[in-house]
Each structure stands twice: as C-alpha cells, then as structure tokens.
Design a protein around this motif. Structure first.
Motif, PDB file in Angstrom:
ATOM      1  N   TYR A 203      -0.014   3.030 -15.168  1.00  0.00           N
ATOM      2  CA  TYR A 203      -0.597   2.774 -13.805  1.00  0.00           C
ATOM      3  C   TYR A 203       0.495   2.543 -12.715  1.00  0.00           C
ATOM      4  CZ  TYR A 203      -4.883   3.063 -16.244  1.00  0.00           C
ATOM      5  OH  TYR A 203      -6.127   3.611 -16.988  1.00  0.00           O
ATOM      6  N   TRP A 204       1.413   1.367 -13.102  1.00  0.00           N
ATOM      7  CA  TRP A 204       2.175   0.899 -12.198  1.00  0.00           C
ATOM      8  C   TRP A 204       3.394   2.217 -11.739  1.00  0.00           C
ATOM      9  CZ3 TRP A 204       1.796  -3.405  -9.276  1.00  0.00           C
ATOM     10  CH2 TRP A 204       2.937  -3.622  -8.473  1.00  0.00           C
ATOM     11  N   ASN A 205       3.988   2.531 -12.693  1.00  0.00           N
ATOM     12  CA  ASN A 205       4.835   3.909 -12.447  1.00  0.00           C
ATOM     13  C   ASN A 205       4.576   4.939 -11.716  1.00  0.00           C
ATOM     14  OD1 ASN A 205       7.129   2.105 -12.942  1.00  0.00           O
ATOM     15  ND2 ASN A 205       7.648   2.998 -14.791  1.00  0.00           N
ATOM     16  N   ALA A 206       3.054   5.261 -11.980  1.00  0.00           N
ATOM     17  CA  ALA A 206       2.524   6.362 -11.427  1.00  0.00           C
ATOM     18  C   ALA A 206       2.026   6.364  -9.979  1.00  0.00           C
ATOM     19  CB  ALA A 206       1.262   6.936 -12.202  1.00  0.00           C
ATOM     20  N   ARG A 207       1.759   4.806  -9.738  1.00  0.00           N
ATOM     21  CA  ARG A 207       1.054   4.496  -8.527  1.00  0.00           C
ATOM     22  C   ARG A 207       1.809   3.936  -7.557  1.00  0.00           C
ATOM     23  NH1 ARG A 207      -5.131   2.760 -10.369  1.00  0.00           N
ATOM     24  NH2 ARG A 207      -5.766   4.839 -11.266  1.00  0.00           N
ATOM     25  N   CYS A 208       2.522   3.301  -7.897  1.00  0.00           N
ATOM     26  CA  CYS A 208       3.501   2.083  -7.269  1.00  0.00           C
ATOM     27  C   CYS A 208       4.703   2.419  -6.579  1.00  0.00           C
ATOM     28  CB  CYS A 208       3.067   0.662  -7.589  1.00  0.00           C
ATOM     29  SG  CYS A 208       1.293   0.299  -7.970  1.00  0.00           S
ATOM     30  N   VAL A 209       5.126   3.549  -7.106  1.00  0.00           N
ATOM     31  CA  VAL A 209       6.569   3.971  -6.758  1.00  0.00           C
ATOM     32  C   VAL A 209       6.736   4.591  -5.666  1.00  0.00           C
ATOM     33  CG1 VAL A 209       8.559   5.003  -7.813  1.00  0.00           C
ATOM     34  CG2 VAL A 209       7.009   3.649  -9.017  1.00  0.00           C
ATOM     35  N   ASP A 210       7.641   4.272  -4.639  1.00  0.00           N
ATOM     36  CA  ASP A 210       8.142   5.054  -3.530  1.00  0.00           C
ATOM     37  C   ASP A 210       9.587   4.522  -3.072  1.00  0.00           C
ATOM     38  OD1 ASP A 210       7.924   2.652  -2.074  1.00  0.00           O
ATOM     39  OD2 ASP A 210       6.187   3.232  -0.653  1.00  0.00           O
ATOM     40  N   GLU A 211       9.901   5.092  -1.993  1.00  0.00           N
ATOM     41  CA  GLU A 211      11.275   4.926  -1.656  1.00  0.00           C
ATOM     42  C   GLU A 211      11.638   3.250  -1.386  1.00  0.00           C
ATOM     43  OE1 GLU A 211       8.740   5.695   1.755  1.00  0.00           O
ATOM     44  OE2 GLU A 211       9.460   6.973   0.046  1.00  0.00           O
TER      45      GLU A 211
ATOM     46  N   VAL B  42       0.951  -1.247   0.088  1.00  0.00           N
ATOM     47  CA  VAL B  42      -0.036  -0.049   0.133  1.00  0.00           C
ATOM     48  C   VAL B  42       0.871   1.251   0.039  1.00  0.00           C
ATOM     49  CG1 VAL B  42      -1.885   1.283   1.414  1.00  0.00           C
ATOM     50  CG2 VAL B  42      -1.690  -1.296   1.255  1.00  0.00           C
ATOM     51  N   ILE B  43       0.565   2.310  -0.826  1.00  0.00           N
ATOM     52  CA  ILE B  43       1.293   3.634  -0.837  1.00  0.00           C
ATOM     53  C   ILE B  43       0.146   4.533  -0.557  1.00  0.00           C
ATOM     54  CG2 ILE B  43       2.253   5.030  -2.306  1.00  0.00           C
ATOM     55  CD1 ILE B  43       3.846   2.974  -3.637  1.00  0.00           C
ATOM     56  N   GLN B  44       0.277   5.392   0.455  1.00  0.00           N
ATOM     57  CA  GLN B  44      -0.450   6.397   0.809  1.00  0.00           C
ATOM     58  C   GLN B  44       0.211   7.905   0.379  1.00  0.00           C
ATOM     59  OE1 GLN B  44      -2.695   6.545   4.569  1.00  0.00           O
ATOM     60  NE2 GLN B  44      -2.036   4.237   4.622  1.00  0.00           N
ATOM     61  N   ARG B  45      -0.651   8.926  -0.160  1.00  0.00           N
ATOM     62  CA  ARG B  45      -0.222  10.203  -0.601  1.00  0.00           C
ATOM     63  C   ARG B  45      -1.287  11.027  -0.381  1.00  0.00           C
ATOM     64  NH1 ARG B  45       1.592   7.712  -5.912  1.00  0.00           N
ATOM     65  NH2 ARG B  45       3.682   7.148  -5.584  1.00  0.00           N
ATOM     66  N   ALA B  46      -0.855  12.346   0.040  1.00  0.00           N
ATOM     67  CA  ALA B  46      -1.804  13.492   0.240  1.00  0.00           C
ATOM     68  C   ALA B  46      -2.117  14.057  -1.242  1.00  0.00           C
ATOM     69  CB  ALA B  46      -1.322  14.580   1.154  1.00  0.00           C
TER      70      ALA B  46
ATOM     71  N   ASN C 135      -5.958  18.664  -2.483  1.00  0.00           N
ATOM     72  CA  ASN C 135      -7.151  19.048  -1.945  1.00  0.00           C
ATOM     73  C   ASN C 135      -7.226  18.639  -0.405  1.00  0.00           C
ATOM     74  OD1 ASN C 135      -8.070  16.337  -2.135  1.00  0.00           O
ATOM     75  ND2 ASN C 135      -9.858  17.047  -3.360  1.00  0.00           N
ATOM     76  N   GLY C 136      -6.231  17.937   0.079  1.00  0.00           N
ATOM     77  CA  GLY C 136      -6.149  17.442   1.279  1.00  0.00           C
ATOM     78  C   GLY C 136      -6.436  16.041   1.567  1.00  0.00           C
ATOM     79  N   ASP C 137      -7.162  15.426   0.620  1.00  0.00           N
ATOM     80  CA  ASP C 137      -7.630  13.964   0.854  1.00  0.00           C
ATOM     81  C   ASP C 137      -6.238  13.140   0.857  1.00  0.00           C
ATOM     82  OD1 ASP C 137     -10.121  14.900   0.732  1.00  0.00           O
ATOM     83  OD2 ASP C 137     -10.620  14.155  -1.507  1.00  0.00           O
ATOM     84  N   THR C 138      -6.558  11.681   1.197  1.00  0.00           N
ATOM     85  CA  THR C 138      -5.674  10.824   1.178  1.00  0.00           C
ATOM     86  C   THR C 138      -5.646   9.938   0.209  1.00  0.00           C
ATOM     87  OG1 THR C 138      -5.220  10.896   3.550  1.00  0.00           O
ATOM     88  CG2 THR C 138      -4.317   9.141   2.582  1.00  0.00           C
ATOM     89  N   GLU C 139      -4.996   9.508  -0.938  1.00  0.00           N
ATOM     90  CA  GLU C 139      -5.044   8.672  -2.103  1.00  0.00           C
ATOM     91  C   GLU C 139      -4.374   7.468  -1.638  1.00  0.00           C
ATOM     92  OE1 GLU C 139      -3.125  10.827  -5.184  1.00  0.00           O
ATOM     93  OE2 GLU C 139      -5.178  12.003  -5.622  1.00  0.00           O
ATOM     94  N   ILE C 140      -4.716   6.428  -1.779  1.00  0.00           N
ATOM     95  CA  ILE C 140      -4.525   5.228  -1.354  1.00  0.00           C
ATOM     96  C   ILE C 140      -4.309   4.140  -2.754  1.00  0.00           C
ATOM     97  CG2 ILE C 140      -4.833   3.164   0.421  1.00  0.00           C
ATOM     98  CD1 ILE C 140      -6.561   5.370   2.046  1.00  0.00           C
ATOM     99  N   TYR C 141      -3.151   3.712  -2.676  1.00  0.00           N
ATOM    100  CA  TYR C 141      -2.890   2.894  -3.736  1.00  0.00           C
ATOM    101  C   TYR C 141      -2.540   1.449  -3.326  1.00  0.00           C
ATOM    102  CZ  TYR C 141      -2.816   7.173  -6.275  1.00  0.00           C
ATOM    103  OH  TYR C 141      -3.072   8.432  -6.680  1.00  0.00           O
ATOM    104  N   VAL C 142      -3.121   0.416  -3.658  1.00  0.00           N
ATOM    105  CA  VAL C 142      -2.965  -0.893  -3.583  1.00  0.00           C
ATOM    106  C   VAL C 142      -2.442  -1.481  -4.749  1.00  0.00           C
ATOM    107  CG1 VAL C 142      -3.588  -3.068  -2.727  1.00  0.00           C
ATOM    108  CG2 VAL C 142      -4.573  -1.088  -1.697  1.00  0.00           C
TER     109      VAL C 142
END
Length: 105
Positions: free
Chosen positions: A88-96, A13-17, A20-27
């Motif tokens: 989709y993958w590179n835009a949503r599922c990438v973090d440190e 799971v990756i979460q990003r703000a 507009n202040g909502d939390t986007e959650i990607y699985v």
C-alpha cells in the motif's frame, strides 16, 4: 477506545490519472487516537484511495488501509518492509517529494 479523539497527522495527497481517464486520489499519513488511559498512542500509518470520475461525475472512496503495528515490528526485526509498506504505502504514497520506503539495513 475514544473514536472522537481521532486525529490525522502528517498527511499528504497524491493524484494520478488512471488508464481510463479518471483521477485516482491517495491520502497518506498517520492516524492517532487516545487509548483507555487518555493518552495518544503515537499513531499508525494509513492510506486511502478515492476515484474522481469526470465521465460519471462521481467521487468515491473505496479503500482505506491501516498498518498493523505488530506486523510492522516483526518485519523490522527481520530487516524487511511490512506487507502494508510494500503493497500500500510504496504503491500509493510515493512521488517526487515522498520517496519509497526501504528495508532497514
């Protein structure tokens, strides 16, 4: 062929703000299921996007994407990322902890 056999594997799971202040959650992960012979197919990558709004007090999942295995094979033959991997993958599922996918060299 057997929807009850569906299994999610290697998910994270990756979460990003959002702006507009909502939390986007990607699985992100691999979804697998049994075929007509009763064996698991090996799975395909998927992503889902949900939004948690503290203002509206809502949680909505509104987008789920699956990799098309045939398109993935064609892209790999051309040493390119598939549209799913790029959009989709590179835009949503990438973090440190999860690096971006790169084309096959």
């Amino acid at each position: 062929k057997d929807p009850d056999s569906m299994a999610v594997r290697s998910s994270f799971v990756i979460q990003r703000a959002s702006p507009n202040g909502d939390t986007e959650i990607y699985v992100c992960g691999i979804v697998d299921a049994k075929n007509s012979f009763g064996g698991y197919t090996g799975g395909v990558p998927f992503t889902s996007k949900s939004v948690s709004s503290s203002t509206l007090k809502t949680f909505d999942t509104y987008d789920v994407q699956l990799e098309n295995p045939e398109v993935k094979v064609a892209a790999s033959r051309q040493k390119r990322l598939s549209p799913f991997e790029k959009v989709y993958w590179n835009a949503r599922c990438v973090d440190e902890m999860h690096p971006a996918l790169l084309p096959n060299e």
